[in-house]
Write an enzyme that holds these catalytic residues in place. Structure first.
Site, mmCIF file in Angstrom:
data_model
loop_
_atom_site.group_PDB
_atom_site.id
_atom_site.type_symbol
_atom_site.label_atom_id
_atom_site.label_comp_id
_atom_site.label_asym_id
_atom_site.label_seq_id
_atom_site.Cartn_x
_atom_site.Cartn_y
_atom_site.Cartn_z
ATOM 1 N N ASN A 199 65.981 -53.085 60.035
ATOM 2 C CA ASN A 199 65.779 -51.635 59.965
ATOM 3 C C ASN A 199 66.062 -51.157 58.542
ATOM 4 O O ASN A 199 67.090 -51.524 57.954
ATOM 5 C CB ASN A 199 66.736 -50.918 60.930
ATOM 6 C CG ASN A 199 66.709 -49.394 60.742
ATOM 7 O OD1 ASN A 199 65.745 -48.746 61.138
ATOM 8 N ND2 ASN A 199 67.739 -48.835 60.117
ATOM 9 N N GLU A 200 65.164 -50.361 58.018
ATOM 10 C CA GLU A 200 65.330 -49.760 56.680
ATOM 11 C C GLU A 200 65.933 -50.744 55.678
ATOM 12 O O GLU A 200 66.987 -50.472 55.080
ATOM 13 C CB GLU A 200 66.161 -48.463 56.766
ATOM 14 C CG GLU A 200 65.459 -47.394 57.593
ATOM 15 C CD GLU A 200 66.019 -45.980 57.434
ATOM 16 O OE1 GLU A 200 67.071 -45.807 56.802
ATOM 17 O OE2 GLU A 200 65.375 -45.051 57.955
ATOM 18 N N GLU B 57 60.982 -43.747 63.668
ATOM 19 C CA GLU B 57 62.016 -42.702 63.503
ATOM 20 C C GLU B 57 61.331 -41.454 62.990
ATOM 21 O O GLU B 57 60.765 -41.450 61.895
ATOM 22 C CB GLU B 57 63.120 -43.156 62.546
ATOM 23 C CG GLU B 57 64.022 -44.199 63.161
ATOM 24 C CD GLU B 57 65.264 -44.503 62.318
ATOM 25 O OE1 GLU B 57 65.758 -43.609 61.601
ATOM 26 O OE2 GLU B 57 65.726 -45.658 62.380
HETATM 27 O O1 AHR Z 1 68.431 -41.944 62.970
HETATM 28 C C1 AHR Z 1 69.525 -41.931 62.122
HETATM 29 C C2 AHR Z 1 69.379 -42.926 60.989
HETATM 30 O O2 AHR Z 1 68.330 -42.548 60.154
HETATM 31 C C3 AHR Z 1 69.033 -44.338 61.379
HETATM 32 O O3 AHR Z 1 70.152 -45.075 61.728
HETATM 33 C C4 AHR Z 1 68.426 -44.889 60.133
HETATM 34 O O4 AHR Z 1 67.483 -45.904 60.397
HETATM 35 C C5 AHR Z 1 67.794 -43.674 59.477
HETATM 36 O O5 AHR Z 1 68.096 -43.581 58.151
#
Ligand code: AHR
Length: 512
Positions: free
Chosen positions: A191-192, A316
């Site tokens: 993730n990210e 997201e």
């Molecule tokens: O949704 C909150 C955060 O936002 C998540 O953990 C991250 O992936 C994003 O930066």
């Protein structure tokens, strides 16, 4: 009298109040389907999303199965959530799945370093998440730990969940009560990685993806749909590098993260409830940026994948405001107003209209975190205005996409302007047509004339979500201020459909 009318006209023009018109044409000419997975949700270990949200204290006097809260389950079942992303988010890249299996009391504690530094007891782990998905009737979407995990960890997690034979990890799964494989298909590989997931370059992450994905195996009757981490907002170079360096056959989708910030400023995002008309305008303008992001990222993907086999997974999205005063800043607890609902409806229209590329999306984050569908306070629970939009839009899930041509008046404010109306349309398996319309203008009603082209129909009915103010919210004391109501202001005029949309409203019509 003349003078008075002139003055009235001048005032309504000056203040932008009154009525205006829009036109929309809907055609049948498409072979695209709106994937139900566009209506997905996200539940991270964050604040009271999981702990104190889905997963409650055994002494809380609500209906539960084990510690899973069933009033939440029932509400989410009603809107047919198609998939649920877990365990993060940033949390995913510090989560070690083996700590969350086996007897609850023997599981180690862990510090949630990303979200408030709270200590979690790991009582909600893999089996509990899969049990929740089963109760919800939804598909799990698991994000594996790439940032601080190992290739072997992800590989064994897939084996634990999906292998139907005998192995050390499947023996554990059986021992902990699940003889059959779960067959989890959606897997996020990290993730990210450009940020909390490891601060990697796109080139480095692309190589990591290739390695992790190689050892995450397809077991018998359990093929994986692997999702690579795509861009943050408008990082077009990231998309280009990922698409260039990862063979299309290795990926089912690449993700995109984009949040709507009312002020556009991360250090002071703006209040969820106390905002001006200008703040409202800025917020809905910012949410419309999603259309440009999808168009541009998709064009880059087209270079490497012209047949559009790789999906864009907006896993997201949503409004991110300041937290409610007095709450833990690390818990991201925010209220939810009509403004959020109109952002959700607009964004879902954007996704529907890009269904050739957008195959999945996840609103952040379901319960008590960011733009939630549900808020809880001990035994109490409320459905947010955003929940009602997902209820209203569920008719588009897996329906045939109907292309639209829209001519919208402007919603103007202090020298800036955006289209006031947005829309999308689909036809379900029973032949029913559904048209979703949003009027973002906070003051003007808009009469929309819809040309249904070659589509035959006789009757129309619908539902509306609106309220007196864009700041209106549902509270635990008054949980039904905003709820869906029957919409009666649509009628047939020859072959056309004429709809009178109140200001700041979202409507879904059903044509038979
Ligand atoms: O949704 C909150 C955060 O936002 C998540 O953990 C991250 O992936 C994003 O930066």
């Amino acid at each position: 009298m003349k003078k008075y009318l002139l003055l009235l006209f001048a005032a309504s023009t000056l203040f932008g109040y009154g009525q205006s018109t829009a036109s929309l044409a809907i055609s049948n000419d498409s072979k695209q389907t709106i994937s139900k997975h566009i209506y997905g949700q996200f539940a991270e270990h964050l604040g009271h999303g999981i702990y104190g949200g889905f997963w409650v204290d055994k002494n809380l006097t609500v209906k539960k199965q084990g510690r899973i809260r069933l009033d939440i389950v029932e509400a989410l079942k009603k809107i047919k959530i198609p998939n649920l992303r877990w365990p993060g988010g940033c949390f995913a890249d510090e989560y070690h799945w083996r700590d969350g299996i086996g007897p609850s009391l023997q599981r180690p504690l862990m510090v949630n370093t990303n979200w408030g530094g709270v200590v979690e007891d790991n009582s909600f782990g893999t089996n509990e998440f899969l049990e929740l998905c089963k109760l919800l009737g939804t598909e799990p979407y698991i994000t594996a730990n790439v940032g601080s995990g190992t290739v072997d960890e992800m590989s064994k997690w897939v084996e634990y969940l999906n292998f139907d034979g005998e192995s050390p990890v499947t023996a554990l799964r059986k021992k902990y009560g699940h003889p059959d494989p779960y067959k989890v298909s959606f897997w996020g590989v990290g993730n990210e990685p450009y940020g909390c997931g490891g601060n990697m370059t796109p080139e480095y992450y692309a190589n990591e993806f290739r390695k992790y994905a190689s050892f995450a195996k397809d077991y018998h009757n359990a093929p994986l749909r692997k999702i690579a981490c795509g861009p943050n907002v408008d990082d077009y170079n990231w998309t280009d590098v990922i698409m260039k360096n990862i063979p299309a056959k290795m990926i089912w989708g690449i993700s995109l993260h984009y949040y709507t910030l009312p002020t556009g400023n991360w250090s002071k995002k703006g209040s969820a409830t106390n905002f001006t008309d200008q703040d409202y305008f800025n917020t809905v303008k910012s949410c419309l940026h999603m259309d440009e992001l999808i168009t541009k990222h998709s064009a880059i993907m087209d270079k490497y994948d012209p047949a559009k086999k790789v999906g864009l997974v907006v896993d997201e999205w949503g409004v991110w405001t300041d937290v409610e005063p007095g709450t833990n800043p690390g818990f991201l607890y925010q209220q939810n107003s009509l403004r959020d609902a109109l952002v959700a409806a607009t964004t879902l229209n954007i996704f529907n209209n890009h269904c050739d590329r957008v195959k999945m999306a996840n609103l952040a984050q379901t319960v008590n975190v960011l733009q939630s569908l549900i808020l809880t306070d001990k035994e109490k629970m409320l459905l947010t205005p955003t929940y009602h939009i997902f209820d209203m839009y569920k008719v588009h899930q897996d329906a045939k996409y109907l292309p639209i041509k829209l001519n919208s008046p402007d919603f103007a404010m202090n020298g800036d302007k955006i289209p006031a109306v947005n829309a999308s349309a689909s036809q379900d398996a029973k032949g029913k047509i559904h048209v979703s319309l949003v009027n973002l203008d906070s003051h003007k009603n808009i009469a929309i004339t819809i040309d249904m082209k070659d589509i035959k129909w006789n009757t129309v009915n619908g539902q509306i979500l609106t309220s007196a103010n864009v700041t209106d919210i549902n509270t635990f004391a008054k949980p039904n201020t905003l709820q869906l109501k029957a919409f009666v202001d649509a009628h047939k005029d020859g072959s056309r459909l004429v709809v009178n949309m109140p200001s700041k409203s979202a409507v879904t019509l059903e044509l038979n």
